[in-house]
Enzyme design. Structure first.
Site, PDB file in Angstrom:
ATOM      1  N   ASP A  61       0.884  -1.171   0.000  1.00 19.38           N
ATOM      2  CA  ASP A  61       0.000   0.000   0.000  1.00 19.38           C
ATOM      3  C   ASP A  61       0.918   1.216   0.000  1.00 19.38           C
ATOM      4  OD1 ASP A  61      -1.607   2.163   0.593  1.00 19.38           O
ATOM      5  OD2 ASP A  61      -2.656   1.184   2.250  1.00 19.38           O
ATOM      6  N   VAL A  62       0.933   1.972  -1.096  1.00 17.63           N
ATOM      7  CA  VAL A  62       1.905   3.069  -1.198  1.00 17.63           C
ATOM      8  C   VAL A  62       1.634   4.193  -0.199  1.00 17.63           C
ATOM      9  CG1 VAL A  62       2.471   2.624  -3.628  1.00 17.63           C
ATOM     10  CG2 VAL A  62       0.668   4.292  -3.053  1.00 17.63           C
ATOM     11  N   TYR A 156      -7.553  15.456  -6.820  1.00 14.06           N
ATOM     12  CA  TYR A 156      -6.621  14.898  -7.813  1.00 14.06           C
ATOM     13  C   TYR A 156      -5.697  15.986  -8.372  1.00 14.06           C
ATOM     14  CZ  TYR A 156      -5.382  11.917 -11.886  1.00 14.06           C
ATOM     15  OH  TYR A 156      -4.748  11.163 -12.848  1.00 14.06           O
ATOM     16  N   LYS A 160      -1.673  15.948  -8.015  1.00 11.51           N
ATOM     17  CA  LYS A 160      -0.770  15.880  -9.171  1.00 11.51           C
ATOM     18  C   LYS A 160       0.084  17.142  -9.297  1.00 11.51           C
ATOM     19  CE  LYS A 160      -2.004  11.749 -10.678  1.00 11.51           C
ATOM     20  NZ  LYS A 160      -1.076  10.603 -10.561  1.00 11.51           N
TER      21      LYS A 160
HETATM   22  N1  LIG Z   1      -5.647   6.621 -17.443  1.00 11.74           N
HETATM   23  C1  LIG Z   1      -5.518   7.920 -17.611  1.00 11.74           C
HETATM   24  O1  LIG Z   1      -6.176   8.530 -18.480  1.00 11.74           O
HETATM   25  C2  LIG Z   1      -4.539   8.696 -16.777  1.00 11.74           C
HETATM   26  C3  LIG Z   1      -4.331  10.035 -17.102  1.00 11.74           C
HETATM   27  C4  LIG Z   1      -3.433  10.782 -16.353  1.00 11.74           C
HETATM   28  C5  LIG Z   1      -2.743  10.197 -15.300  1.00 11.74           C
HETATM   29  N2  LIG Z   1      -2.983   8.894 -14.999  1.00 11.74           N
HETATM   30  C6  LIG Z   1      -2.239   8.343 -13.864  1.00 11.74           C
HETATM   31  O2  LIG Z   1      -1.635   7.129 -14.236  1.00 11.74           O
HETATM   32  C7  LIG Z   1      -1.440   6.327 -13.064  1.00 11.74           C
HETATM   33  C8  LIG Z   1      -1.924   4.921 -13.371  1.00 11.74           C
HETATM   34  O3  LIG Z   1      -3.313   4.951 -13.597  1.00 11.74           O
HETATM   35  P1  LIG Z   1      -4.016   3.966 -14.627  1.00 11.74           P
HETATM   36  O4  LIG Z   1      -4.654   4.776 -15.654  1.00 11.74           O
HETATM   37  O5  LIG Z   1      -3.063   2.917 -15.015  1.00 11.74           O
HETATM   38  O6  LIG Z   1      -5.192   3.404 -13.705  1.00 11.74           O
HETATM   39  P2  LIG Z   1      -5.377   1.994 -12.993  1.00 11.74           P
HETATM   40  O7  LIG Z   1      -6.567   2.160 -12.131  1.00 11.74           O
HETATM   41  O8  LIG Z   1      -5.358   0.934 -14.023  1.00 11.74           O
HETATM   42  O9  LIG Z   1      -4.062   1.839 -12.111  1.00 11.74           O
HETATM   43  C9  LIG Z   1      -3.925   2.448 -10.860  1.00 11.74           C
HETATM   44  C10 LIG Z   1      -3.121   1.506 -10.002  1.00 11.74           C
HETATM   45  O10 LIG Z   1      -2.864   2.100  -8.730  1.00 11.74           O
HETATM   46  C11 LIG Z   1      -3.028   1.091  -7.739  1.00 11.74           C
HETATM   47  N3  LIG Z   1      -3.306   1.682  -6.422  1.00 11.74           N
HETATM   48  C12 LIG Z   1      -4.367   2.421  -6.039  1.00 11.74           C
HETATM   49  N4  LIG Z   1      -4.270   2.721  -4.736  1.00 11.74           N
HETATM   50  C13 LIG Z   1      -3.108   2.158  -4.290  1.00 11.74           C
HETATM   51  C14 LIG Z   1      -2.446   2.108  -3.032  1.00 11.74           C
HETATM   52  N5  LIG Z   1      -2.943   2.717  -1.925  1.00 11.74           N
HETATM   53  N6  LIG Z   1      -1.261   1.424  -2.957  1.00 11.74           N
HETATM   54  C15 LIG Z   1      -0.750   0.828  -4.049  1.00 11.74           C
HETATM   55  N7  LIG Z   1      -1.318   0.838  -5.255  1.00 11.74           N
HETATM   56  C16 LIG Z   1      -2.491   1.505  -5.370  1.00 11.74           C
HETATM   57  C17 LIG Z   1      -4.191   0.260  -8.254  1.00 11.74           C
HETATM   58  O11 LIG Z   1      -4.238  -0.983  -7.606  1.00 11.74           O
HETATM   59  C18 LIG Z   1      -3.844   0.182  -9.738  1.00 11.74           C
HETATM   60  O12 LIG Z   1      -2.955  -0.862  -9.996  1.00 11.74           O
HETATM   61  C19 LIG Z   1      -2.198   7.024 -11.939  1.00 11.74           C
HETATM   62  O13 LIG Z   1      -1.280   7.707 -11.112  1.00 11.74           O
HETATM   63  C20 LIG Z   1      -3.100   8.000 -12.673  1.00 11.74           C
HETATM   64  O14 LIG Z   1      -3.400   9.118 -11.894  1.00 11.74           O
HETATM   65  C21 LIG Z   1      -3.865   8.132 -15.709  1.00 11.74           C
END
Ligand SMILES: NC(=O)c1ccc[n+]([C@@H]2O[C@H](COP(=O)([O-])OP(=O)(O)OC[C@H]3O[C@@H](n4cnc5c(N)ncnc54)[C@H](O)[C@@H]3O)[C@@H](O)[C@H]2O)c1
Length: 256
Positions: A61-62, A156, A160
């Site tokens: 858990d980060v 959020y 960020k």
């Molecule tokens: N998908 C998009 O459009 C997008 C756009 C901008 C930024 N992001 C960023 O990219 C990153 C990855 O997101 P994604 O799109 O792959 O979504 P996702 O939901 O597929 O992945 C998010 C991951 O974070 C993990 N997570 C959540 N809470 C956690 C915790 N407390 N401890 C450890 N792990 C935890 C989840 O289990 C999951 O594996 C995120 O930081 C998100 O903010 C995504």
């Protein structure tokens, strides 16, 4: 990247899983840190090994200091100190306006998306000790929402934006040790975080109309950038915040 030790948080899903696979394809040893989805982590690790790398999976858990420290301790016991950290773990905006937002919502997003990156980055750095040199890189998966605000996204956007400042500060603190720190700012990427856009094509098309490139991005496209930033080809890049969004972030205020 052959045998480089790479840690990916949020490695069981979306952008994190794509990064794990891409580093695997580059020959790395990848520690897939996962939160709750054990099967997803196993699938991600299998993708790493299929691509030519090595993988281990570790639950963490980060947002929890002890959990992050234990995960890095386990990696170091098995392989040694990591050379690359990709912080992809994150939760999306709650979609609740500030005046209605419970403190717990705010804290969950800040704890995961900002404090989680701090905890993992700090433990990554202390694991390396005073060593200098080599291709050492931290990559934070930020967002175009570090700059572009959206109603219902204060948690959020603040996390960020804070993450970008963490990147900038870390970059100047660690540059003399040869450790580079950069942020990737994805736009709309097709991952479980955008689940509705994946299942509802009309909804997806309505969003894609706002993207100059005319389409959402793929997680693998973000992963390609992460591998580049970790590589020697990016050896003079630190403190950068790089959008990868098909031009979406340039559309602010257009149409007003
Ligand atoms: N998908 C998009 O459009 C997008 C756009 C901008 C930024 N992001 C960023 O990219 C990153 C990855 O997101 P994604 O799109 O792959 O979504 P996702 O939901 O597929 O992945 C998010 C991951 O974070 C993990 N997570 C959540 N809470 C956690 C915790 N407390 N401890 C450890 N792990 C935890 C989840 O289990 C999951 O594996 C995120 O930081 C998100 O903010 C995504």
């Amino acid at each position: 990247m052959t045998k480089q030790i790479v840690v990916v948080t949020g490695g069981e899903s979306g952008i994190g899983a794509a990064c794990a696979k891409a580093f695997g394809a580059a020959g790395a040893r990848v520690a897939v840190l996962y939160f709750a989805d054990h099967e997803g982590a196993q699938a991600s690790a299998a993708a790493v090994t299929d691509a030519g790398g090595e993988a281990i999976t570790i639950q963490a858990d980060v947002s929890d200091e002890a959990s992050v420290n234990a995960a890095f301790g386990a990696i170091e016991a098995q392989w040694g100190a990591a050379a690359v950290l990709v912080n992809s773990a994150g939760v999306n905006m709650t979609g609740v306006a500030v005046r209605d937002m419970p403190l717990a919502h705010w804290q969950r997003t800040i704890d995961t998306d900002l404090t989680g990156a701090f905890l993992a980055s700090r433990r990554f750095l202390t694991g390396r000790g005073a060593a200098t040199g080599g291709d050492v890189a931290i990559i934070q998966i930020s967002s175009i929402h570090a700059h572009a605000v959206r109603a219902g996204g204060a948690d959020y956007c603040a996390a960020k934006a804070g993450l970008n400042k963490l990147v900038e500060t870390l970059a100047i603190e660690e540059a003399a040790r040869g450790i580079r720190v950069n942020a990737i700012e994805p736009g709309m990427i097709l991952t479980p975080m955008n689940a509705r856009a994946q299942s509802d094509l009309a909804y997806r098309a309505s969003l894609e109309r706002n993207i100059p490139a005319g389409r959402a991005g793929e997680a693998s496209e973000v992963a390609d950038l992460a591998v580049f930033l970790a590589s020697d080809k990016a050896r003079y890049i630190t403190g950068a915040r790089i959008p990868i969004d098909g031009g979406l972030s340039l559309m602010q205020a257009l149409g007003a």
